[in-house]
Design a protein around this motif. Structure first.
Motif: not given
Length: 216
Positions: A89-92, A214, A210-211, A183, A186, A65, A207
């Motif tokens: 991040g994406n919270n994965r 956040k 968000t960049y 996006i 994905v 990562s 998106l």
């Protein structure tokens, strides 16, 4: 899922067979691994705005990562300990969850303009200690957690990979517009893109917003 049919006659199955194919390691390469940070490693880490962290999933599958921030975002706590702040991040939470299952990690520090990289191997833990996290705040936003790496091995990696790839050569840079957006990719890989081009444009704009808002 089918697997490419490799010819077993040419597979290498042990280290002895592997090393027999290559020249013997040079004495300086064999000795360049050190156990703690010296002045050179400290400066390389202070200059690095980017690193990759390799971990292992509970099912023993490997993972890597990226982590990026302003140069010096990785803190040197002492001669054998580093702190890597977690950013939104994406919270994965792939890396953090992997560390909880298997603390072994490998770090690769990359510095724009440098063809050499710094490799750090060790074990990691996750902390939410407010005293440690405070120094990693950006714009008043403190990270929720940080990865603490206890160093076991450090060495500088030669320039050959970057020289071959010409990574920093602007003439080799590719046009990002030649491929779909993140996006779009994905959605192609999951539920599919919306038929309405205006909706797709709104998703791309969201998106980018968000960049902008956040990162921290």
């Amino acid at each position: 899922m089918s697997q490419y049919p490799l010819d077993p006659a040419y597979l290498i199955n042990d280290e002895e067979a592997l090393r027999a194919l290559f020249p013997q390691v040079t004495p300086i390469a064999a000795k360049k691994s050190v156990k703690q940070l010296d002045k050179h490693a400290r400066e390389l880490i202070a200059r690095a705005p980017f690193l990759c962290i390799g971990t292992q999933r509970p099912d023993e599958q490997a993972d890597v990562s990226p982590r990026g921030d302003a140069p010096g975002f990785v803190q040197v706590l002492d001669e054998t300990t580093l702190l890597i702040p977690d950013r939104p991040g994406n919270n994965r939470l792939d890396t953090q969850a992997n560390i909880l299952a298997n603390p072994a990690v490998g770090l690769l520090f990359i510095i724009p303009g440098f063809d050499e990289t710094l490799r750090v191997n060790g074990t990691a833990r996750i902390t939410r200690d407010p005293k440690l996290l405070a120094d990693s705040a950006v714009n008043g936003r403190v990270p929720l957690t940080a990865i603490i790496v206890s160093i076991e091995e450090i060495f500088i990696h030669c320039a050959k990979a970057f020289r071959r790839s010409k990574l920093w050569d602007p003439s080799q840079h590719q046009d990002r517009r030649e491929m779909p957006s993140l996006i779009e990719i994905v959605l192609d890989q999951t539920s599919g893109r919306p038929d309405d081009p205006d909706e797709m444009r709104r998703l791309n704009d969201r998106l980018e917003e968000t960049y902008r808002t956040k990162l921290y």
